[in-house]
Each structure stands twice: as C-alpha cells, then as structure tokens.
Design an enzyme around this catalytic site. Structure first.
Site, PDB file in Angstrom:
ATOM      1  N   THR A 171       0.850   1.304  -3.062  1.00  0.00           N
ATOM      2  CA  THR A 171       0.168   0.497  -1.999  1.00  0.00           C
ATOM      3  C   THR A 171       1.386   0.134  -1.505  1.00  0.00           C
ATOM      4  O   THR A 171       2.293   0.274  -1.500  1.00  0.00           O
ATOM      5  CB  THR A 171      -0.465  -0.331  -2.273  1.00  0.00           C
ATOM      6  OG1 THR A 171      -1.909  -0.711  -2.701  1.00  0.00           O
ATOM      7  CG2 THR A 171      -0.812  -1.464  -0.343  1.00  0.00           C
ATOM      8  N   ARG A 182     -15.241   1.574  -3.311  1.00  0.00           N
ATOM      9  CA  ARG A 182     -14.286   0.087  -4.161  1.00  0.00           C
ATOM     10  C   ARG A 182     -12.609  -0.321  -2.650  1.00  0.00           C
ATOM     11  O   ARG A 182     -12.881   0.830  -2.572  1.00  0.00           O
ATOM     12  CB  ARG A 182     -14.063   0.374  -5.093  1.00  0.00           C
ATOM     13  CG  ARG A 182     -13.142  -0.477  -5.461  1.00  0.00           C
ATOM     14  CD  ARG A 182     -11.725  -0.244  -5.327  1.00  0.00           C
ATOM     15  NE  ARG A 182     -10.455  -0.752  -6.790  1.00  0.00           N
ATOM     16  CZ  ARG A 182      -9.339  -1.592  -6.542  1.00  0.00           C
ATOM     17  NH1 ARG A 182      -8.726  -0.113  -5.188  1.00  0.00           N
ATOM     18  NH2 ARG A 182      -8.870  -1.877  -6.710  1.00  0.00           N
TER      19      ARG A 182
END
Length: 357
Positions: A218, A246
C-alpha cells in the site's frame, strides 16, 4: 516662564524615551518566540511494508525506489511550503506513487485470483473529520482522487465497485481501460501464488524475488499544513491472489486512514485483516487524545505490541499537530520518507535508520 518650558521639555523627553524603550523591548523578542511564530508544516509517506531486505534488492531497483519516494514527497512538500492544504498535498503525493509501477497501488497494483486489479483508497480531513473511501474499483486511474470526491461531493463515506466507478464518471475523473494497470511483474507474482496455492493450499501465498512473502504494498501519506490542519490518505491494490472481492484496511476509516487536528494523521500498511480488527489508525489517535501520550509512544505501542499480539504485522506513518513524525513498522522494512518545514529529507527502505539529506 523659562522654568515652565524647561519642565514641559523634560516631561516630553521622558515620555518619548519610555515609548522608545517599550517599542525596542517589543521588537527584541526572544529568538525562540520568533521561531515559534513561523507556521509549521510537514509531510510523511510510505510505499508499503514487508520483508524488504537489502540482499533481495538490486542497486538499480533500490535507486529507483528512493528516487520515486523523493519525487513523491517533494511534490507534497512544495504544495505545503507554498501555503497549500494538507488535503491537496496528500492527494498529489499519492498520485505520484499511484502512477508508478513500483508500488502496489493503481498502475502497479497486484492481481486478484481472477486476474484483475481491484483498487481501494481513502482520505480524511483532520479539521472537519470528514472522510471519503472507495473499494473494488477497476478503471479509475487515481483512486485517491475518487475517495476525495466521495468526501466532498457526496453524502456518503464509502462507495464500492460499479457504483463507485459510475460516481467517478459523473465527477469527470480520468477513466482508463483496466489494461492500464497491468504490469508483468505483478501478473507473474499472481501466477506464482496460484501455483503455490495448489501445492500448499495457502490461500494468501505470495512470492516476489525482491519482497518475499509480502502481503502488502500500500501507499500512503500524512501531512500538516501551515494552517495547522492535518490530513491522511491511503491507496492500494490489496493482497496478491485475493478472492471473493476481499477488501483490506486501506479504505476503512479508522483502520487504514485517520486524521484529527487534535492529535495526528495516520496511514497504515500491513496485513489488513489485523489492522481492521485493531482499528489501528484510530487507536493511535485515541491513545494520544485520551491517555495524553506522544505520537511516538502511541505508534510504538500499537505497532510493536498490539498488532503482533493479534498475529499481524505491518507499519504506519503519521504526523501530529505539532509536526512530529512517526514511521513505525514491525517488518523487515518499509518504504518511507519524511520532510519537515526546513526541507530536511529522510528516506528509508530497510530496518536500519533512514538516510537523511
């Protein structure tokens, strides 16, 4: 008559002298007070945490990461130095990383088990506590910009999938063909994960020649502007080989992103399921607000104790309302950088102390 004139002149002289002395005293403030009057600002970023080891990194790739981290943070720092808002700095800084195939966000996003790129992002304003988030988008070039539009141009906090993509079109954001997000490195990583899943029945297995067993990559940014306002944002492609649409912590306000002018601004990177369960970003802010501890103490408590005790790992970057920065992680490394109001730059990849310029 002469005595009267003399007394008048004496009174006038004493009065003027007292005013001059008073003005001089006001102008001669302590150096520390003069420094404190300068508006403070700062910015900190991450590009993912994981088993980032120097022995797995070529010199050229290490250089590429450092250059991109520097480009990203200087983009935001310039905005802040010129009086721009923390929200703008967060967006534009993250845009630089979203547009780079080096990170697991937008252009460099990982692939799902179905061979797609599903993108998540969130942003939060520390002044108003307003926030916006998106999940599972597949054709928005810069998901962090869509999260911002959700925050300012809708009555909602989070949009997902096709609805989020429709909203992006209505806000005239740049829409791209999903092929835009394809990178050979990420696709091969997904294929390897599929093979390993068959062999070991490990549903989240991931192998990369440079970042072994990484479950995260991320990107995120936290900033403090000259007006004293904080903001944070996070953008990700999620977990390699993920299934069933997900969603991790990145688009979850309080888990992956949080900002409050009273305390700090935080962006997380790590094993999302644990960061959601631990409400990590908010927990750091809450510890500062309710226990009165420093950002450094709160970040260390959450990342080095609470998250590992649950079985998770990862890291955070954060900045508080006074400009103090935290870059805390419990993995082998975390791509990270920070700049203060003086332009002092620090960049780090591995566990050792970050380099400073």
């Amino acid at each position: 008559m002469k005595k009267v004139l003399f007394l008048f002149s004496l009174i006038l002289f004493i009065s003027c002298n007292e005013k001059t002395t008073q003005d001089s005293a006001e102008n001669e403030q302590p150096v520390s007070e003069q420094k404190d009057s300068i508006p403070n600002f700062g910015i900190v970023i991450h590009g993912g945490a994981g088993t980032i080891l120097k022995e797995n990194m070529s010199d050229s790739l290490e250089k590429a990461y450092k250059l991109k981290l520097e480009e990203a943070i200087r983009t935001g720092h310039e905005i802040l130095a010129n009086g721009g808002t923390a929200l703008e700095a967060v967006q534009r800084t993250i845009n630089v990383m979203e547009d780079s195939p080096l990170f697991n966000s937008a252009k460099g996003a990982v692939f799902t088990n179905e061979g797609k790129n599903e993108l998540d992002a969130s942003i939060m304003d520390g002044e108003t506590l307003n926030a916006g988030a998106v999940a599972g988008v597949t054709n928005v070039k810069n998901p962090i910009n869509l999260a911002y539009e959700v925050m300012v141009n809708s009555e909602h906090v989070m949009l997902s999938g096709k609805g989020a993509e429709q909203f992006a079109k209505e806000q005239r954001l740049e829409i791209v063909d999903p092929e835009y997000f394809y990178t050979e490195k990420r696709f091969r990583s997904m294929e390897r994960a599929r093979e390993r899943e068959k062999e070991k029945n490990n549903k989240t297995a991931f192998y990369d020649p440079f970042i072994k067993d990484e479950k995260f990559g991320t990107v995120g940014c936290a900033a403090l502007d000259k007006n004293g306002n904080l903001a944070a944002g996070t953008s990700t492609g999620g977990m390699t080989n993920k299934k069933y649409n997900r969603i991790g912590d990145a688009p979850i306000i309080g888990a992956g992103t949080f900002a409050n002018n009273k305390t700090c601004a935080v962006s997380s990177t790590g094993w999302g399921e644990f960061f959601i369960r631990g409400v990590v970003a908010y927990d750091i802010s809450a510890m500062m607000e309710y226990k009165g501890v420093s950002l450094k103490e709160a970040a260390s408590e959450v990342i080095q104790k609470k998250v590992p005790d649950m079985g998770g790992n990862g890291g955070i970057i954060a900045i508080d309302h006074e400009g103090n920065v935290a870059m805390e992680f419990n993995t082998a490394g975390m791509y990270r950088a920070a700049m203060n109001r003086k332009g002092k730059l620090s960049i780090g990849l591995y566990k050792e102390n970050e380099a400073e310029e």
